[in-house]
Design a protein around this motif. Structure first.
Motif, PDB file in Angstrom:
ATOM      1  N   GLU A 104      80.653  64.716  34.069  1.00 27.11           N
ATOM      2  CA  GLU A 104      80.207  65.587  35.148  1.00 27.11           C
ATOM      3  C   GLU A 104      81.317  65.774  36.194  1.00 27.11           C
ATOM      4  O   GLU A 104      81.524  66.878  36.700  1.00 27.11           O
ATOM      5  CB  GLU A 104      78.960  64.979  35.786  1.00 27.11           C
ATOM      6  N   ALA A 105      82.059  64.697  36.503  1.00 29.16           N
ATOM      7  CA  ALA A 105      83.153  64.791  37.477  1.00 29.16           C
ATOM      8  C   ALA A 105      84.212  65.770  36.985  1.00 29.16           C
ATOM      9  O   ALA A 105      84.687  66.634  37.742  1.00 29.16           O
ATOM     10  CB  ALA A 105      83.762  63.413  37.707  1.00 29.16           C
ATOM     11  N   LEU A 106      84.572  65.665  35.715  1.00 26.28           N
ATOM     12  CA  LEU A 106      85.616  66.538  35.182  1.00 26.28           C
ATOM     13  C   LEU A 106      85.125  67.987  35.085  1.00 26.28           C
ATOM     14  O   LEU A 106      85.895  68.932  35.273  1.00 26.28           O
ATOM     15  CB  LEU A 106      86.097  66.027  33.809  1.00 26.28           C
ATOM     16  N   TRP A 107      83.845  68.123  34.825  1.00 28.65           N
ATOM     17  CA  TRP A 107      83.258  69.466  34.770  1.00 28.65           C
ATOM     18  C   TRP A 107      83.317  70.118  36.156  1.00 28.65           C
ATOM     19  O   TRP A 107      83.757  71.263  36.318  1.00 28.65           O
ATOM     20  CB  TRP A 107      81.812  69.343  34.270  1.00 28.65           C
ATOM     21  N   GLN A 108      82.911  69.338  37.188  1.00 28.57           N
ATOM     22  CA  GLN A 108      82.954  69.862  38.557  1.00 28.57           C
ATOM     23  C   GLN A 108      84.389  70.231  38.933  1.00 28.57           C
ATOM     24  O   GLN A 108      84.637  71.284  39.520  1.00 28.57           O
ATOM     25  CB  GLN A 108      82.399  68.807  39.523  1.00 28.57           C
TER      26      GLN A 108
END
Ligand code: PLP
Length: 369
Positions: A104-108
């Motif tokens: 999720e962090a990398l997606w954001q």
């Protein structure tokens, strides 16, 4: 009404006795309450975890329709506020595991920050979920070498950044293998210099930041697994962020939650933590974290005193040592596990559980001294 710890343990026995005998064995398989359990990061659950799980199952509400469940929403808010306060981040959402938090962090970061720069830099001791996340998101994972203690090699990181500034840099606060802490202040400076997103993977080591009241870390995002470092059962991971993504008002059909992997969810990710926090207080957690770190330090000092084995503890609760002896029996008993560091085999003792004790590990190791 306040529940005493004794009823929490009684509930465990009661539930076991309710099960048909052929399933009772399943409850006995779990070794995490043992004083000599140090093989992996699965902790002994805090006293009210089981009741927290029961509550989540009984409630079974869906917080995508939070207005229908004000009490559950309030418990979620109390738990996220507590974590946000101690980690000094303005945003937090729970996820099912560190793998999801990292993804999720990398997606954001990709959505908010990438332009069309696909490069993500992190040390080769980083958790495999980061490489997997890059693969899923079409980003390019570039592995940077480590030093002799499994921390990122800063000069190599600098060189890589000069040649090609990355979209994102990962700093590890507690690697999975030996619990190493990357020099995150230096990494933060580099990330700032190249305007890269800084993600801190504190899935394992985050409890240290919490219990030692660290000052704010200047990162864009940070992942932390209470189901490893805070004595609660899976699933409980948290993604903390400095960026605002989620629509203020989420509606399951009209405005689905933006930039969040989890779809429907209820209390299963936070009620065990919330209930333990409410009934035991935060000091119980700080004290238990300090105590497991002390036990790790004690094992380190005793191994140095009684053996000539190269031994060290990076400060997050994993003790690694190299006895040049075959300890595979202790591995199959769940006392230790193994890892490789620069090609060499090491045994590791992981202090995740508050039941794990240095003297019990020493006792198991004593025949090999
Ligand atoms: C365990 C771990 C993860 C992944 O966590 P899961 O909860 O097992 O998905 C990520 N990073 C580090 C450093 C970890 O130790």
């Amino acid at each position: 009404m306040t529940l005493a710890p004794a009823p929490a343990e009684q509930l465990q026995l009661l539930l076991r006795d309710l099960l048909p005998t052929q399933y009772q064995q399943l409850t006995e398989e779990s070794p995490h309450h043992r004083a000599d359990w140090a093989a992996h990061m699965t902790p002994n659950p805090a006293p009210y975890s089981l009741i927290g799980m029961q509550l989540a199952a009984m409630h079974n509400g869906n917080l995508l329709s939070a207005e229908l469940y004000p009490l559950l929403a309030q418990a979620e808010r109390a738990t996220t506020n507590w974590l946000k306060k101690h980690f000094h981040f303005p945003q937090l959402n729970f996820t099912q595991s560190g793998t999801y938090s990292n993804l999720e962090a990398l997606w954001q970061a990709r959505e908010l920050h990438s332009g069309d720069n696909p490069f993500v830099y992190g040390s080769r001791a980083s958790h495999y979920s980061l490489k997997k996340a890059c693969h899923i998101l079409g980003l390019q994972w570039v592995e940077i070498d480590t030093d002799g203690q499994d921390r990122i090699d800063l000069s190599q990181l600098r060189r890589a950044c000069e040649q090609q500034p990355p979209m994102l840099i990962v700093a590890n606060f507690g690697t999975s293998s030996i619990g190493a802490i990357d020099p995150w202040q230096d990494i933060a400076d580099i990330a700032h210099q190249y305007q890269s997103w800084l993600h801190v993977d504190a899935c394992w080591g985050g409890a240290v930041l919490l219990a030692e009241h660290y000052p704010p870390i200047s990162a864009d995002s940070l992942s932390f697994d209470p189901h490893k470092g805070l004595f609660v059962p899976r699933p409980c991971s948290a993604l903390l962020s400095r960026h605002q993504f989620n629509a203020e008002k989420v509606d399951y059909l009209q405005s689905p939650p933006a930039m969040r992997l989890t779809g429907s969810y209820g209390g299963e990710m936070f009620l065990p933590l919330w209930l333990n926090l409410t009934l035991l207080g935060e000091d119980w957690f700080f004290e238990k974290i300090h105590s497991r770190l002390q036990q790790a330090q004690q094992l380190t000092e005793q191994l140095r005193q009684f053996t000539g084995w190269p031994t060290w503890h990076a400060g997050t609760g994993i003790v690694v040592f190299s006895p040049e002896k075959d300890l595979s029996r202790l591995v199959s008993d769940g006392v230790l596990s193994t890892t490789r560091l620069n090609g060499k085999l090491y045994y590791r003792a992981v202090f995740a559980s508050y039941a794990t004790r240095a003297d019990a590990i020493i006792k198991a190791l004593h025949p090999y001294f």
